[in-house]
Motif scaffolding. Structure first.
Motif, mmCIF file in Angstrom:
data_model
loop_
_atom_site.group_PDB
_atom_site.id
_atom_site.type_symbol
_atom_site.label_atom_id
_atom_site.label_comp_id
_atom_site.label_asym_id
_atom_site.label_seq_id
_atom_site.Cartn_x
_atom_site.Cartn_y
_atom_site.Cartn_z
ATOM 1 N N ALA A 175 0.819 -1.219 0.000
ATOM 2 C CA ALA A 175 0.000 0.000 0.000
ATOM 3 C C ALA A 175 0.851 1.267 0.000
ATOM 4 N N LEU A 176 2.092 1.169 0.460
ATOM 5 C CA LEU A 176 2.982 2.338 0.501
ATOM 6 C C LEU A 176 4.067 2.271 -0.576
ATOM 7 N N ASP A 177 3.795 1.550 -1.640
ATOM 8 C CA ASP A 177 4.741 1.472 -2.754
ATOM 9 C C ASP A 177 5.054 2.884 -3.254
ATOM 10 N N GLY A 178 6.324 3.172 -3.440
ATOM 11 C CA GLY A 178 6.739 4.497 -3.863
ATOM 12 C C GLY A 178 7.202 5.377 -2.709
ATOM 13 N N HIS A 179 6.909 4.947 -1.485
ATOM 14 C CA HIS A 179 7.346 5.662 -0.287
ATOM 15 C C HIS A 179 8.685 5.096 0.180
ATOM 16 N N TRP A 180 9.383 5.881 0.965
ATOM 17 C CA TRP A 180 10.647 5.488 1.569
ATOM 18 C C TRP A 180 10.527 5.649 3.079
ATOM 19 N N ALA A 181 11.381 4.946 3.818
ATOM 20 C CA ALA A 181 11.377 5.051 5.272
ATOM 21 C C ALA A 181 12.804 5.147 5.792
ATOM 22 N N VAL A 182 12.951 5.895 6.877
ATOM 23 C CA VAL A 182 14.190 5.898 7.649
ATOM 24 C C VAL A 182 13.835 5.563 9.088
ATOM 25 N N ASN A 184 10.400 0.747 16.945
ATOM 26 C CA ASN A 184 9.409 0.540 15.882
ATOM 27 C C ASN A 184 9.085 1.799 15.095
ATOM 28 N N TRP A 185 9.650 2.925 15.439
ATOM 29 C CA TRP A 185 9.283 4.205 14.832
ATOM 30 C C TRP A 185 10.072 4.489 13.554
ATOM 31 N N ARG A 186 9.344 4.947 12.522
ATOM 32 C CA ARG A 186 9.933 5.308 11.237
ATOM 33 C C ARG A 186 9.391 6.661 10.786
ATOM 34 N N MET A 187 10.192 7.357 10.020
ATOM 35 C CA MET A 187 9.713 8.531 9.294
ATOM 36 C C MET A 187 9.616 8.094 7.841
ATOM 37 N N THR A 188 8.431 8.260 7.255
ATOM 38 C CA THR A 188 8.226 7.847 5.873
ATOM 39 C C THR A 188 7.939 9.074 5.015
ATOM 40 N N PHE A 189 8.205 8.930 3.722
ATOM 41 C CA PHE A 189 8.042 10.046 2.788
ATOM 42 C C PHE A 189 8.109 9.511 1.372
ATOM 43 N N MET A 190 7.742 10.342 0.438
ATOM 44 C CA MET A 190 7.968 10.038 -0.965
ATOM 45 C C MET A 190 8.383 11.317 -1.673
ATOM 46 N N PHE A 191 8.930 11.170 -2.860
ATOM 47 C CA PHE A 191 9.323 12.328 -3.645
ATOM 48 C C PHE A 191 8.418 12.441 -4.856
ATOM 49 N N GLU A 192 8.058 13.676 -5.167
ATOM 50 C CA GLU A 192 7.232 13.995 -6.329
ATOM 51 C C GLU A 192 8.070 14.913 -7.211
ATOM 52 N N GLY A 193 8.181 14.569 -8.470
ATOM 53 C CA GLY A 193 9.023 15.368 -9.344
ATOM 54 C C GLY A 193 10.480 15.182 -8.977
ATOM 55 N N GLU A 194 11.261 16.189 -9.238
ATOM 56 C CA GLU A 194 12.699 16.059 -9.016
ATOM 57 C C GLU A 194 13.116 16.253 -7.570
ATOM 58 N N ASP A 195 12.461 17.163 -6.837
ATOM 59 C CA ASP A 195 12.949 17.412 -5.488
ATOM 60 C C ASP A 195 11.892 17.905 -4.515
ATOM 61 N N ASP A 196 10.672 17.414 -4.628
ATOM 62 C CA ASP A 196 9.624 17.756 -3.674
ATOM 63 C C ASP A 196 9.313 16.546 -2.797
ATOM 64 N N ALA A 197 9.571 16.661 -1.497
ATOM 65 C CA ALA A 197 9.222 15.605 -0.547
ATOM 66 C C ALA A 197 7.770 15.824 -0.126
ATOM 67 N N ILE A 198 6.979 14.763 -0.202
ATOM 68 C CA ILE A 198 5.556 14.864 0.130
ATOM 69 C C ILE A 198 5.154 13.726 1.072
ATOM 70 N N LEU A 199 3.991 13.896 1.665
ATOM 71 C CA LEU A 199 3.373 12.881 2.517
ATOM 72 C C LEU A 199 4.316 12.399 3.613
ATOM 73 N N VAL A 200 5.036 13.324 4.233
ATOM 74 C CA VAL A 200 5.986 12.976 5.296
ATOM 75 C C VAL A 200 5.195 12.540 6.527
ATOM 76 N N ASP A 201 5.537 11.373 7.037
ATOM 77 C CA ASP A 201 4.777 10.781 8.133
ATOM 78 C C ASP A 201 5.719 10.267 9.220
ATOM 79 N N TYR A 202 5.177 10.053 10.392
ATOM 80 C CA TYR A 202 5.893 9.559 11.572
ATOM 81 C C TYR A 202 5.048 8.417 12.098
ATOM 82 N N GLN A 203 5.563 7.192 12.013
ATOM 83 C CA GLN A 203 4.728 6.016 12.266
ATOM 84 C C GLN A 203 5.390 5.029 13.223
#
Length: 106
Positions: free
Chosen positions: A72-79, A84-103
């Motif tokens: 369901a989170l295909d295209g997202h990245w996590a650090v 158990n805690w991760r920060m997830t995000f994805m990139f849109e275009g060349e350099d826009d980070a979007i949908l930044v989450d803390y899970q």
């Protein structure tokens, strides 16, 4: 006098959208109310790095365990933040980070 204001308030931010309101408040205002206080130092580093990134590969620092997500989170990245805690995000275009989450992954 040293100016301690957040530089992202005065330049164009790479981070465009957040999913987690507490993380957004921490990024924009420094409020720890919506995050675990013990994660503040690492999240500050990770958000600062993400806001200066040109793509997900820039988040691959030692100990952060950068990895792509699938399903369901295909295209997202996590650090990794802690346990158990991760920060997830994805990139849109060349350099826009979007949908930044803390899970918390149970």
């Amino acid at each position: 006098m040293i100016d301690k204001r957040n530089a992202t308030l005065y330049s164009q931010s790479v981070i465009k959208t957040f999913r987690h309101k507490g993380l957004e408040e921490f990024f924009r205002q420094g409020s720890k109310a919506g995050i675990k206080a013990v994660h503040a130092k690492r999240l500050r580093l990770q958000l600062g790095r993400l806001d200066a990134s040109k793509g997900p590969q820039d988040m691959g620092l030692p100990g952060w365990r950068l990895h792509p997500l699938t399903g369901a989170l295909d295209g997202h990245w996590a650090v990794w933040v802690d346990k158990n805690w991760r920060m997830t995000f994805m990139f849109e275009g060349e350099d826009d980070a979007i949908l930044v989450d803390y899970q918390d992954y149970h």
